[in-house]
Motif scaffolding. Structure first.
Motif, PDB file in Angstrom:
ATOM      1  N   SER A 109     -27.842  -5.476 -21.975  1.00 41.60           N
ATOM      2  CA  SER A 109     -28.111  -6.912 -22.076  1.00 41.60           C
ATOM      3  C   SER A 109     -27.717  -7.459 -23.446  1.00 41.60           C
ATOM      4  CB  SER A 109     -29.610  -7.176 -21.825  1.00 41.60           C
ATOM      5  OG  SER A 109     -29.982  -6.768 -20.527  1.00 41.60           O
TER       6      SER A 109
ATOM      7  N   ILE B 210     -27.277  -6.405 -16.202  1.00 45.24           N
ATOM      8  CA  ILE B 210     -28.158  -6.850 -17.280  1.00 45.24           C
ATOM      9  C   ILE B 210     -29.591  -6.973 -16.764  1.00 45.24           C
ATOM     10  CG2 ILE B 210     -26.325  -8.100 -18.465  1.00 45.24           C
ATOM     11  CD1 ILE B 210     -27.293 -10.661 -17.169  1.00 45.24           C
TER      12      ILE B 210
ATOM     13  N   CYS C 121     -31.419 -10.885 -21.493  1.00 41.97           N
ATOM     14  CA  CYS C 121     -30.040 -11.342 -21.704  1.00 41.97           C
ATOM     15  C   CYS C 121     -30.026 -12.859 -21.877  1.00 41.97           C
ATOM     16  CB  CYS C 121     -29.164 -10.933 -20.526  1.00 41.97           C
ATOM     17  SG  CYS C 121     -27.422 -11.290 -20.778  1.00 41.97           S
TER      18      CYS C 121
ATOM     19  N   TYR D 256     -28.344  -8.615 -11.982  1.00 44.45           N
ATOM     20  CA  TYR D 256     -29.587  -8.204 -12.633  1.00 44.45           C
ATOM     21  C   TYR D 256     -30.084  -6.900 -12.017  1.00 44.45           C
ATOM     22  CZ  TYR D 256     -29.733 -13.054 -14.267  1.00 44.45           C
ATOM     23  OH  TYR D 256     -29.439 -14.259 -14.842  1.00 44.45           O
TER      24      TYR D 256
END
Length: 472
Positions: A349, A369, A374, A391
């Motif tokens: 991230s 991430i 992030c 994600y």
């Protein structure tokens, strides 16, 4: 909301909302079915429901639990209890006027459930039970005594007490309690999941066992609580997974590079477990760029994935300065130019790696991430460059429990090795020396076998551990 991620998500939500008037498919989309399948089995939902591909409970869960004696007993007790509740009037009249037992009424009480319970060594029909309600009391006793045996079937993150209470009839060890429960059941029969009896305040919520996300949300609400860990009961949608598969499928050679300082090992493990093996087998390796201060779980990640894992441990020249980013960038360039890796899945991230991505224009990148770690700058840069990101928080994390437990045990064994060292023979020899007691080798062996090898560990409420030598 993030442009790249949510454009398709919103479109899918609109399509689903139009196709399904109820909003369950929108509100509870991308859910798993592990918990509801187990609950459905235990409360006695018919097997044909599991066989129906359009229903939530999964047949593979049914088959797994049906091989488990403890689960099987609970299931058939619940089936018979529901059958008695549903046909109480007819069964009661036959018992009273025709002197029949419930084992002689196959039209009302499933005989295969009675036979299975007998095969498993369970009998609730007592000679002293002359009333039908007394049979329910006996079933309730057995359920109360045995339901905790099924705790092992559910993950640690799920509040077991909430699940357990579904099987316990309120005041169910008294005839008055069984009557009160029956009255509620009769009045709201259609509100019970697949019309099977459970202990809850019935309301029209649709299918309570629709999927894990819906069930756990409502279960916690029933108990005056809120469930928030939705990654435990949902998985990334088909668009997210499809994009990852497309990325891997169109690559010549894929390597996963992981910034362990800026990633979560449990979330990554969950992500890898929820990707199709057909695609992940094409990944050449996972390279972990680790630091002494990173989570120890990274050391055992290779035990939980079939993909070869390489650990790159970096040392710090200065205590406050990590070299992970430098090592990761250098190794990624080496993999690209020397080992002909054309595609990288970067797990981090940290926005500092945008420099790496932009400096390798011929390499393809997919970035994983964490939502909270992030910032918008990196995500905007990725979107503008047409680089897909997702994600790892969105992947089902309920199956990451193994690596969490493995990491805990690894650290606890390490702590024990450092904190505890006790050799009973050295201790006994020192005791003999200090007391100036003489024993033959035979006497010493008998003493060790009788007293020292039977030492027991005692744990106080505050967690202190003591070893007790039994004198008798």
């Amino acid at each position: 909301m993030d442009v790249l991620e949510n454009a398709v998500t919103e479109k899918n939500a609109l399509v689903e909302a139009e196709a399904f008037p109820t909003d369950d498919r929108v509100t509870y989309r991308d859910s798993t079915y592990e918990i509801v399948s187990k609950v459905a089995y235990l409360i006695g939902v018919p097997k044909r429901i599991f066989d129906n591909e359009h229903e939530a409970p999964k047949i593979e869960i049914y088959e797994k639990l049906d091989a488990d004696k403890t689960a099987r007993i609970i299931r058939h007790l619940c089936i018979i209890r529901t059958a008695i509740e549903r046909n109480f009037k007819h069964i009661n009249e036959r018992m009273k006027f025709s002197y029949l037992s419930i084992s002689s009424m196959p039209e009302y009480v499933p005989q295969d459930s009675l036979q299975q319970l007998n095969a498993d060594g369970i009998s609730f029909i007592k000679k002293s039970s002359t009333k039908l309600s007394q049979h329910i009391v006996e079933i309730n006793k057995l359920l109360s005594d045995r339901i905790n045996n099924c705790k092992k079937l559910f993950p640690l993150w799920l509040n077991w007490l909430y699940v357990k209470n579904l099987f316990l009839m309120p005041d169910g060890l008294k005839e008055e309690g069984t009557k009160a429960a029956a009255d509620i059941y009769y009045a709201h029969l259609l509100f019970y999941p697949y019309q099977m009896y459970i202990n809850w305040e019935p309301e029209d919520v649709g299918n309570l066992l629709y999927n894990d996300k819906k069930f756990v949300t409502l279960l916690y609400q029933m108990n005056g609580d809120y469930f928030t860990e939705y990654s435990k009961v949902s998985d990334a949608g088909s668009y997210i997974k499809g994009s990852i598969y497309e990325f891997i499928g169109s690559s010549e050679k894929v390597v996963v590079v992981v910034d362990c300082e800026n990633s979560d090992p449990y979330k990554l493990c969950a992500t890898l477990k929820n990707l199709d093996y057909q695609y992940t087998q094409k990944i050449a390796s996972i390279i972990l760029f680790d630091d002494v201060h990173s989570a120890s779980a990274w050391r055992i990640l290779d035990s939980f994935t079939h993909i070869p894992v390489e650990h790159m441990m970096t040392e710090r020249v200065k205590q406050n300065k990590s070299l992970v980013d430098v090592m990761l960038i250098a190794r990624t360039c080496q993999e690209h130019y020397k080992n002909n890796v054309d595609s990288f899945i970067l797990v981090s991230s940290d926005s500092d790696y945008w420099g790496l991505i932009s400096s390798l224009p011929e390499a393809r990148f997919l970035v994983m991430i964490e939502r909270e770690n992030c910032g918008p700058d990196l995500k905007n840069a990725l979107v503008n460059a047409g680089i897909f990101y997702c994600y790892i928080d969105d992947f089902y994390s309920g199956n990451a429990e193994d690596i969490k437990i493995g990491a805990l045990f690894k650290e606890m064994y390490h702590y024990i090795d450092q904190a505890v060292r006790l050799n009973i023979y050295e201790m006994f020899t020192e005791a003999l020396r200090a007391t100036r007691i003489e024993m033959s080798s035979s006497e010493q062996k008998q003493f060790v076998d009788k007293y020292l090898k039977t030492m027991q560990m005692s744990i106080a409420d505050n967690g202190d551990v003591t070893l007790e030598i039994k004198r008798k």
